[in-house]
Scaffold this motif. Structure first.
Motif, PDB file in Angstrom:
ATOM      1  N   ARG A 165      86.451  17.912  42.432  1.00  0.00           N
ATOM      2  CA  ARG A 165      85.972  17.971  43.826  1.00  0.00           C
ATOM      3  C   ARG A 165      86.393  16.736  44.629  1.00  0.00           C
ATOM      4  NH1 ARG A 165      80.154  18.053  41.073  1.00  0.00           N
ATOM      5  NH2 ARG A 165      80.249  16.024  40.042  1.00  0.00           N
ATOM      6  N   THR A 189      77.949   7.494  40.888  1.00  0.00           N
ATOM      7  CA  THR A 189      77.323   8.018  42.115  1.00  0.00           C
ATOM      8  C   THR A 189      75.821   7.758  42.070  1.00  0.00           C
ATOM      9  OG1 THR A 189      79.028   9.714  42.172  1.00  0.00           O
ATOM     10  CG2 THR A 189      77.132  10.046  43.607  1.00  0.00           C
ATOM     11  N   GLN A 249      89.007  18.320  34.177  1.00  0.00           N
ATOM     12  CA  GLN A 249      87.578  18.685  34.217  1.00  0.00           C
ATOM     13  C   GLN A 249      87.324  19.699  33.104  1.00  0.00           C
ATOM     14  OE1 GLN A 249      85.337  17.878  37.343  1.00  0.00           O
ATOM     15  NE2 GLN A 249      86.754  16.161  37.242  1.00  0.00           N
ATOM     16  N   ARG A 284      72.995  16.075  43.325  1.00  0.00           N
ATOM     17  CA  ARG A 284      74.260  16.536  42.716  1.00  0.00           C
ATOM     18  C   ARG A 284      73.969  17.900  42.103  1.00  0.00           C
ATOM     19  NH1 ARG A 284      78.402  13.172  39.060  1.00  0.00           N
ATOM     20  NH2 ARG A 284      79.050  12.640  41.186  1.00  0.00           N
ATOM     21  N   HIS A 315      82.731  16.311  47.512  1.00  0.00           N
ATOM     22  CA  HIS A 315      82.097  15.064  47.095  1.00  0.00           C
ATOM     23  C   HIS A 315      82.317  14.075  48.240  1.00  0.00           C
ATOM     24  CE1 HIS A 315      80.410  12.011  44.713  1.00  0.00           C
ATOM     25  NE2 HIS A 315      81.081  12.161  43.580  1.00  0.00           N
ATOM     26  N   LEU A 358      86.854   7.805  38.648  1.00  0.00           N
ATOM     27  CA  LEU A 358      86.174   7.536  37.392  1.00  0.00           C
ATOM     28  C   LEU A 358      85.051   8.565  37.200  1.00  0.00           C
ATOM     29  CD1 LEU A 358      86.116   3.628  37.502  1.00  0.00           C
ATOM     30  CD2 LEU A 358      87.812   5.105  36.378  1.00  0.00           C
ATOM     31  N   ARG A 364      90.793  12.986  36.000  1.00  0.00           N
ATOM     32  CA  ARG A 364      90.737  13.520  34.633  1.00  0.00           C
ATOM     33  C   ARG A 364      90.773  15.045  34.653  1.00  0.00           C
ATOM     34  NH1 ARG A 364      85.549  15.510  33.065  1.00  0.00           N
ATOM     35  NH2 ARG A 364      84.212  15.392  34.891  1.00  0.00           N
TER      36      ARG A 364
END
Ligand code: NCD
Length: 354
Positions: free
Chosen positions: A186, A73, A250, A124, A153, A290, A248
């Motif tokens: 998110r 990001t 978190q 962020r 997001h 990712l 994944r």
């Protein structure tokens, strides 16, 4: 190709773009369509090494303020900004290296950053809701939410939807399977919220019971009469899907260590390797926002995490996550141009006045 006139015409037709980009609901679908065309245009320009610095006329630098770790990001936004000719001031680990570490509130941080008149702030945040709270203090300076805690997001959802449309032709009319940590991630929240605004999508959610998609999201699906179900059967779900979106665990958001270890153990059953991917349809695509966890990774607490997509599937033609990540930069070039253009457009003010 879309040019600035097309974009300004949209404004005259009252499709005023949002000043801040906080959640996926900030956009009308027609605007997203235009945004994707602009992203297509930028993809071509970047691939052909076309200089995009004249597309907007940025006087003020952009601020990129990231409280949580980020590779894609942050760098795709900063690459996008530089490609459009913006200077960028950046802090990573804002939680540690900004005055947040001294007890400053997000409101005070936002008032101060916007007080320097940057062209845009890309942020962020550690906790959900903080992007909105920051934006409320920023006056005319646009804020783009690069992820707030377990909340939203939106720019990831846009690039995800853009990827689905680029490969499968449409964001609607698809069977979506979302798997992994659907509670704390998110990206999956924003993707369901965005894609469910398109026609004829169906959803299957694959996760351990404890990490299920939150009810506030599934309730919205119910209200819209959109079909969905929860399952723990990975191969059956993969076999049904057009779009598989894997995520994944978190782990850093699970504060109780025993719970975390329990989830790591459970998550092992949800890994995608050669056997699992082979059950996907030929035209199906496997996406992931990712980062994925590499096999054998030991986190800072000394716990070994489980990989959710094994590197052995990378060469399968259905694995499209690296292309998805590249699309992030094109989508964010389009978004930045949108965020900045009104301020530097024919009126010099936001929102544009005719
Ligand atoms: C995700 C994020 O930060 O929410 N990554 C990203 O922005 N591409 C996914 C994650 O951290 O798991």
């Amino acid at each position: 190709m879309i040019d600035s006139n097309t974009v300004l015409k949209l404004e005259n037709d009252r499709l005023i773009r949002p000043r801040h980009i906080i959640g996926v609901d900030d956009f009308e679908l027609e605007q997203i369509d235009q945004l994707f065309k602009l992203a297509d245009d930028y993809k071509l320009k970047v691939q052909n090494k076309v200089d995009c610095r004249g597309d907007i006329n940025p006087i003020d630098p952009a601020i990129s303020f990231f409280e949580e770790p980020s590779t894609r990001t942050r760098f795709s936004f900063e690459m996008a900004a530089k490609r459009l000719g913006l200077a960028v001031l950046t802090t990573e680990a804002g939680k540690v290296f900004s005055s947040k570490a001294k007890g400053e509130s997000i409101e005070d941080t936002a008032i101060n950053l916007s007080g320097y008149s940057p062209s845009v702030v890309i942020g962020r945040f550690e906790h959900s809701g903080e992007a909105r709270r920051a934006a409320d203090q920023m006056g005319e300076v646009p804020l783009i939410n690069g992820g707030d805690g377990k909340g939203e997001h939106p720019t990831q959802a846009l690039l995800d939807a853009y990827t689905v449309q680029s490969i499968l032709g449409s964001v609607g009319g698809q069977r979506y399977v979302l798997g992994g940590d659907l509670l704390n991630g998110r990206t999956v929240h924003s993707l369901v919220e965005l894609s469910s605004r398109y026609e004829d999508n169906q959803y299957v959610f694959v996760s351990p019971e404890e990490l299920k998609m939150p009810e506030e999201i599934t309730d919205e699906l119910k209200n819209k009469n959109i079909e969905f179900e929860h399952t723990t059967d990975v191969e059956e779900a993969l076999n049904w899907a057009d779009v598989v979106y894997w995520t994944r665990l978190q782990a850093e958001r699970i504060t109780n260590r025993n719970e975390k270890l329990e989830m790591i153990k459970k998550q092992k059953r949800f890994a995608i390797g050669l056997k699992q991917i082979s059950s996907m349809k030929e035209h199906g695509i496997l996406l992931h926002p990712l980062p994925r966890v590499m096999p054998g990774f030991v986190d800072s607490a000394g716990d070994t995490l489980e990989a959710e997509i094994l590197p052995e599937v990378d060469n399968d033609s259905r694995a499209r996550y690296f292309e998805q990540s590249q699309n992030g930069m094109y989508t964010r070039m389009a978004l930045l141009r949108w965020a900045l253009e009104p301020m530097y457009g024919h009126t010099g003010k936001y929102p544009p006045k005719n």
